[in-house]
Design a protein around this motif. Structure first.
Motif: not given
Ligand code: GRG
Length: 291
Positions: A44-45, A48, A79, A84, A95-96, A152-153, A179, A217, A220, A230
Protein backbone atom coordinates in the motif's frame (compact mmCIF):
# COMPACT_ATOMS: atom_id res chain seq x y z
CA UNK A 1 10.90 19.38 -5.72
CA UNK A 2 12.05 17.02 -8.50
CA UNK A 3 10.44 13.60 -9.05
CA UNK A 4 13.58 11.94 -7.70
CA UNK A 5 13.56 14.13 -4.57
CA UNK A 6 9.88 13.33 -4.00
CA UNK A 7 10.54 9.58 -4.42
CA UNK A 8 13.30 9.81 -1.79
CA UNK A 9 11.12 11.84 0.55
CA UNK A 10 8.17 9.45 0.14
CA UNK A 11 10.45 6.44 0.65
CA UNK A 12 11.77 7.84 3.93
CA UNK A 13 8.27 8.59 5.23
CA UNK A 14 6.97 5.20 4.09
CA UNK A 15 9.75 3.46 6.05
CA UNK A 16 8.86 5.48 9.14
CA UNK A 17 5.21 4.45 8.83
CA UNK A 18 6.03 0.76 8.13
CA UNK A 19 8.23 0.58 11.22
CA UNK A 20 5.55 2.20 13.38
CA UNK A 21 2.81 -0.12 12.07
CA UNK A 22 4.93 -3.20 12.80
CA UNK A 23 5.73 -1.87 16.26
CA UNK A 24 2.04 -1.26 16.98
CA UNK A 25 0.92 -4.67 15.74
CA UNK A 26 3.60 -7.29 16.48
CA UNK A 27 3.01 -10.92 15.47
CA UNK A 28 1.10 -12.96 17.99
CA UNK A 29 -0.27 -16.51 17.99
CA UNK A 30 -3.83 -15.58 17.17
CA UNK A 31 -5.63 -15.97 13.90
CA UNK A 32 -7.26 -12.56 14.24
CA UNK A 33 -3.86 -10.89 14.78
CA UNK A 34 -2.40 -12.79 11.82
CA UNK A 35 -5.31 -11.68 9.62
CA UNK A 36 -4.97 -8.05 10.78
CA UNK A 37 -1.26 -8.10 9.92
CA UNK A 38 -2.00 -9.77 6.58
CA UNK A 39 -4.04 -6.78 5.42
CA UNK A 40 -2.26 -3.97 7.28
CA UNK A 41 1.27 -4.97 6.31
CA UNK A 42 0.48 -5.89 2.69
CA UNK A 43 2.17 -2.88 1.14
CA UNK A 44 0.00 0.00 0.00
CA UNK A 45 1.21 3.50 -0.71
CA UNK A 46 0.61 4.74 2.86
CA UNK A 47 -0.64 8.00 1.37
CA UNK A 48 -2.88 9.01 4.25
CA UNK A 49 -0.27 8.64 7.02
CA UNK A 50 2.30 10.34 4.78
CA UNK A 51 -0.07 13.28 4.26
CA UNK A 52 -0.46 13.61 8.04
CA UNK A 53 3.33 13.66 8.47
CA UNK A 54 3.69 16.16 5.61
CA UNK A 55 1.20 18.62 7.06
CA UNK A 56 2.72 18.12 10.50
CA UNK A 57 6.01 19.29 8.98
CA UNK A 58 4.35 22.47 7.71
CA UNK A 59 3.47 23.49 11.27
CA UNK A 60 6.66 22.15 12.87
CA UNK A 61 5.21 19.07 14.58
CA UNK A 62 7.72 16.41 15.66
CA UNK A 63 7.08 13.30 13.51
CA UNK A 64 6.95 11.09 16.62
CA UNK A 65 3.92 13.02 17.90
CA UNK A 66 2.07 12.65 14.57
CA UNK A 67 2.88 8.94 14.08
CA UNK A 68 0.14 7.40 16.29
CA UNK A 69 -2.45 9.44 14.37
CA UNK A 70 -0.80 8.54 11.06
CA UNK A 71 -0.98 4.83 11.99
CA UNK A 72 -4.62 5.24 13.05
CA UNK A 73 -5.38 6.66 9.59
CA UNK A 74 -3.84 3.60 7.94
CA UNK A 75 -5.72 1.25 10.32
CA UNK A 76 -9.01 2.92 9.35
CA UNK A 77 -8.17 2.96 5.65
CA UNK A 78 -7.23 -0.75 5.76
CA UNK A 79 -10.44 -1.64 7.62
CA UNK A 80 -12.44 0.14 4.91
CA UNK A 81 -10.67 -1.83 2.18
CA UNK A 82 -11.21 -5.18 3.94
CA UNK A 83 -14.92 -4.48 4.41
CA UNK A 84 -15.30 -2.98 0.93
CA UNK A 85 -13.92 -6.21 -0.60
CA UNK A 86 -16.50 -8.43 1.14
CA UNK A 87 -19.10 -10.28 -0.96
CA UNK A 88 -21.84 -8.04 0.50
CA UNK A 89 -20.03 -4.96 -0.86
CA UNK A 90 -17.71 -5.02 -3.91
CA UNK A 91 -16.96 -8.75 -3.75
CA UNK A 92 -13.31 -8.50 -4.79
CA UNK A 93 -10.79 -11.35 -4.88
CA UNK A 94 -7.60 -9.31 -4.97
CA UNK A 95 -6.32 -6.35 -2.95
CA UNK A 96 -2.83 -4.90 -2.92
CA UNK A 97 -1.83 -7.71 -5.28
CA UNK A 98 -2.88 -10.51 -2.93
CA UNK A 99 -6.05 -12.51 -2.26
CA UNK A 100 -8.49 -10.45 -0.19
CA UNK A 101 -8.91 -11.05 3.54
CA UNK A 102 -12.18 -12.99 3.26
CA UNK A 103 -10.69 -15.23 0.54
CA UNK A 104 -7.89 -16.25 2.89
CA UNK A 105 -9.56 -16.15 6.32
CA UNK A 106 -13.29 -16.38 5.58
CA UNK A 107 -15.96 -13.70 5.77
CA UNK A 108 -16.47 -13.85 9.53
CA UNK A 109 -12.84 -13.18 10.36
CA UNK A 110 -12.55 -10.50 7.64
CA UNK A 111 -15.45 -8.62 9.26
CA UNK A 112 -13.70 -8.89 12.62
CA UNK A 113 -10.38 -7.70 11.12
CA UNK A 114 -12.16 -4.49 10.09
CA UNK A 115 -13.88 -4.16 13.46
CA UNK A 116 -10.61 -4.62 15.34
CA UNK A 117 -8.62 -2.21 13.15
CA UNK A 118 -11.26 0.50 13.52
CA UNK A 119 -11.49 0.08 17.29
CA UNK A 120 -7.73 -0.16 17.79
CA UNK A 121 -7.22 2.99 15.72
CA UNK A 122 -8.99 4.96 18.43
CA UNK A 123 -6.99 3.18 21.14
CA UNK A 124 -3.81 4.18 19.36
CA UNK A 125 -4.77 7.84 19.28
CA UNK A 126 -5.92 7.81 22.89
CA UNK A 127 -2.50 6.46 23.90
CA UNK A 128 -0.49 9.09 21.99
CA UNK A 129 2.23 10.71 24.10
CA UNK A 130 3.66 14.19 23.95
CA UNK A 131 0.54 15.79 22.44
CA UNK A 132 -1.43 18.32 24.54
CA UNK A 133 -4.76 16.63 25.44
CA UNK A 134 -6.92 19.30 23.77
CA UNK A 135 -5.09 18.79 20.46
CA UNK A 136 -5.27 15.00 20.74
CA UNK A 137 -9.00 15.20 21.42
CA UNK A 138 -9.56 17.52 18.46
CA UNK A 139 -7.63 15.12 16.21
CA UNK A 140 -9.70 12.15 17.45
CA UNK A 141 -12.94 14.06 16.79
CA UNK A 142 -11.68 14.96 13.31
CA UNK A 143 -11.00 11.34 12.42
CA UNK A 144 -14.26 10.08 13.92
CA UNK A 145 -16.20 12.58 11.82
CA UNK A 146 -14.27 11.71 8.65
CA UNK A 147 -14.62 7.95 9.08
CA UNK A 148 -18.20 7.74 10.35
CA UNK A 149 -21.67 8.49 9.06
CA UNK A 150 -20.86 12.06 8.08
CA UNK A 151 -17.85 10.84 6.10
CA UNK A 152 -16.55 7.55 4.74
CA UNK A 153 -19.25 5.16 5.95
CA UNK A 154 -22.00 7.57 4.86
CA UNK A 155 -20.33 7.88 1.45
CA UNK A 156 -20.13 4.11 1.13
CA UNK A 157 -23.88 3.88 1.90
CA UNK A 158 -24.63 6.44 -0.84
CA UNK A 159 -22.37 4.50 -3.19
CA UNK A 160 -24.24 1.25 -2.50
CA UNK A 161 -27.55 3.01 -3.14
CA UNK A 162 -26.25 4.43 -6.43
CA UNK A 163 -25.54 1.06 -8.03
CA UNK A 164 -27.41 0.74 -11.30
CA UNK A 165 -28.96 4.22 -10.85
CA UNK A 166 -28.21 7.15 -13.18
CA UNK A 167 -26.17 9.70 -11.22
CA UNK A 168 -25.42 13.34 -11.89
CA UNK A 169 -21.99 14.93 -11.52
CA UNK A 170 -23.19 16.56 -8.29
CA UNK A 171 -24.17 13.19 -6.86
CA UNK A 172 -20.87 11.56 -7.88
CA UNK A 173 -19.01 14.43 -6.21
CA UNK A 174 -21.10 14.10 -3.03
CA UNK A 175 -20.50 10.35 -2.83
CA UNK A 176 -16.75 10.60 -3.30
CA UNK A 177 -16.31 13.67 -1.10
CA UNK A 178 -17.51 11.49 1.75
CA UNK A 179 -16.30 8.04 0.70
CA UNK A 180 -12.66 8.91 -0.05
CA UNK A 181 -12.32 12.69 0.25
CA UNK A 182 -13.19 12.93 3.94
CA UNK A 183 -10.32 10.67 5.02
CA UNK A 184 -7.87 12.56 2.79
CA UNK A 185 -8.95 15.88 4.27
CA UNK A 186 -8.74 14.47 7.77
CA UNK A 187 -5.25 13.09 7.09
CA UNK A 188 -3.94 16.53 6.25
CA UNK A 189 -5.85 18.29 9.03
CA UNK A 190 -4.89 15.80 11.74
CA UNK A 191 -1.14 16.34 11.20
CA UNK A 192 -1.72 20.09 11.47
CA UNK A 193 -3.98 19.81 14.52
CA UNK A 194 -1.41 17.72 16.40
CA UNK A 195 1.19 20.38 15.58
CA UNK A 196 -1.05 23.19 16.87
CA UNK A 197 -1.73 24.92 13.52
CA UNK A 198 -3.29 28.38 13.60
CA UNK A 199 -6.89 28.45 12.24
CA UNK A 200 -5.93 30.11 8.92
CA UNK A 201 -3.24 27.52 8.20
CA UNK A 202 -5.57 24.69 9.20
CA UNK A 203 -8.20 26.03 6.80
CA UNK A 204 -5.70 26.15 3.94
CA UNK A 205 -4.46 22.63 4.65
CA UNK A 206 -8.05 21.36 4.86
CA UNK A 207 -8.85 22.94 1.48
CA UNK A 208 -5.74 21.31 0.03
CA UNK A 209 -6.88 17.92 1.42
CA UNK A 210 -10.35 18.28 -0.10
CA UNK A 211 -9.03 19.12 -3.54
CA UNK A 212 -6.36 16.42 -3.34
CA UNK A 213 -9.00 13.84 -2.41
CA UNK A 214 -11.07 14.90 -5.40
CA UNK A 215 -8.08 14.72 -7.76
CA UNK A 216 -7.12 11.32 -6.35
CA UNK A 217 -10.57 9.87 -6.90
CA UNK A 218 -10.85 11.16 -10.47
CA UNK A 219 -7.38 9.83 -11.30
CA UNK A 220 -8.21 6.46 -9.71
CA UNK A 221 -11.41 6.22 -11.79
CA UNK A 222 -9.52 7.23 -14.95
CA UNK A 223 -6.77 4.67 -14.40
CA UNK A 224 -9.36 1.97 -13.75
CA UNK A 225 -11.24 2.90 -16.92
CA UNK A 226 -8.00 2.77 -18.94
CA UNK A 227 -6.50 -0.32 -17.35
CA UNK A 228 -9.69 -2.24 -16.72
CA UNK A 229 -8.86 -2.79 -13.03
CA UNK A 230 -11.53 -2.12 -10.41
CA UNK A 231 -13.15 0.04 -13.08
CA UNK A 232 -14.47 -2.96 -14.94
CA UNK A 233 -16.04 -4.13 -11.69
CA UNK A 234 -17.45 -0.62 -11.13
CA UNK A 235 -18.97 -0.78 -14.59
CA UNK A 236 -20.48 -4.22 -13.90
CA UNK A 237 -22.05 -2.85 -10.74
CA UNK A 238 -23.25 0.29 -12.53
CA UNK A 239 -21.20 2.43 -10.11
CA UNK A 240 -21.01 6.20 -10.11
CA UNK A 241 -17.59 7.20 -11.48
CA UNK A 242 -16.20 10.45 -12.93
CA UNK A 243 -15.41 9.08 -16.41
CA UNK A 244 -18.92 7.58 -16.53
CA UNK A 245 -20.60 11.00 -16.00
CA UNK A 246 -17.99 13.27 -17.61
CA UNK A 247 -16.23 11.21 -20.25
CA UNK A 248 -12.45 10.69 -20.15
CA UNK A 249 -11.30 14.06 -21.46
CA UNK A 250 -13.44 16.22 -19.19
CA UNK A 251 -12.60 13.98 -16.22
CA UNK A 252 -8.90 14.63 -16.93
CA UNK A 253 -9.54 18.38 -16.97
CA UNK A 254 -11.44 18.16 -13.67
CA UNK A 255 -8.48 16.32 -12.07
CA UNK A 256 -6.06 19.01 -13.28
CA UNK A 257 -8.35 21.74 -11.94
CA UNK A 258 -8.56 20.05 -8.53
CA UNK A 259 -4.74 19.79 -8.44
CA UNK A 260 -4.43 23.49 -9.25
CA UNK A 261 -6.92 24.37 -6.50
CA UNK A 262 -4.91 22.21 -4.05
CA UNK A 263 -1.72 24.02 -5.05
CA UNK A 264 -3.40 27.43 -4.71
CA UNK A 265 -4.60 26.57 -1.19
CA UNK A 266 -1.06 25.94 0.07
CA UNK A 267 0.62 28.62 -2.08
CA UNK A 268 1.37 31.02 0.81
CA UNK A 269 2.71 28.34 3.13
CA UNK A 270 6.38 28.48 2.14
CA UNK A 271 8.97 25.79 1.38
CA UNK A 272 7.87 23.46 4.21
CA UNK A 273 4.77 22.73 2.08
CA UNK A 274 6.89 21.58 -0.90
CA UNK A 275 6.19 17.86 -0.28
CA UNK A 276 2.42 18.56 -0.27
CA UNK A 277 2.80 20.45 -3.57
CA UNK A 278 4.86 17.66 -5.11
CA UNK A 279 2.34 15.00 -3.96
CA UNK A 280 -0.54 16.87 -5.65
CA UNK A 281 1.41 17.15 -8.92
CA UNK A 282 2.51 13.50 -8.73
CA UNK A 283 -1.01 12.14 -8.18
CA UNK A 284 -2.40 13.87 -11.23
CA UNK A 285 0.67 13.04 -13.36
CA UNK A 286 -0.18 9.33 -12.90
CA UNK A 287 -2.98 9.65 -15.48
CA UNK A 288 -0.57 11.02 -18.07
CA UNK A 289 1.83 8.15 -17.43
CA UNK A 290 -1.01 5.61 -17.47
CA UNK A 291 0.38 3.89 -14.39
C1 GRG B 1 -16.55 -0.35 3.72
C2 GRG B 1 -16.97 1.47 5.44
C3 GRG B 1 -16.47 1.07 4.15
C4 GRG B 1 -15.93 2.01 3.37
C5 GRG B 1 -15.28 1.74 2.10
C6 GRG B 1 -12.59 3.80 0.69
C7 GRG B 1 -13.68 2.82 0.60
C8 GRG B 1 -14.88 3.02 1.46
C9 GRG B 1 -13.60 1.77 -0.21
C10 GRG B 1 -12.47 1.47 -1.08
C11 GRG B 1 -12.94 1.20 -2.46
C12 GRG B 1 -12.19 2.02 -3.39
C13 GRG B 1 -11.34 1.27 -4.37
C14 GRG B 1 -12.29 3.35 -3.33
C15 GRG B 1 -11.57 4.26 -4.16
C16 GRG B 1 -10.52 4.89 -3.37
C17 GRG B 1 -9.31 4.08 -3.40
C18 GRG B 1 -8.61 3.91 -4.69
C19 GRG B 1 -8.87 3.52 -2.33
C20 GRG B 1 -7.59 2.79 -2.31
O1 GRG B 1 -6.69 3.70 -1.75
P1 GRG B 1 -5.14 3.68 -2.08
O2 GRG B 1 -4.93 3.78 -3.56
O3 GRG B 1 -4.77 2.20 -1.64
O4 GRG B 1 -4.48 4.69 -1.22
P2 GRG B 1 -3.42 1.63 -1.00
O5 GRG B 1 -3.51 0.13 -1.22
O6 GRG B 1 -2.24 2.24 -1.69
O7 GRG B 1 -3.46 1.97 0.43
Amino acid sequence: MTDAALERWLGAKRRLVERALRRELPARRSQLREAMRYSLLAGGKRLRPILALASGEVVGAAPATVLPFACALEYIHTYSLVHDDLPAMDDDDLRRGRPTSHKVYGEGLAILVGDALLTDAFGLMAGARGVPPARALAAVAELARAAGEAGMVGGQALDLASEGVRTSLGQVRAIHARKTGALFTASVRVGAIVGGARPGVLRRLGAYGEQLGLAFQIVDDLLDAVEGGDGRRDLELGKATYPAVLGMERARRHAARARDAALAAVQPLGPSADPLRAIAAWIVAQVGRGS
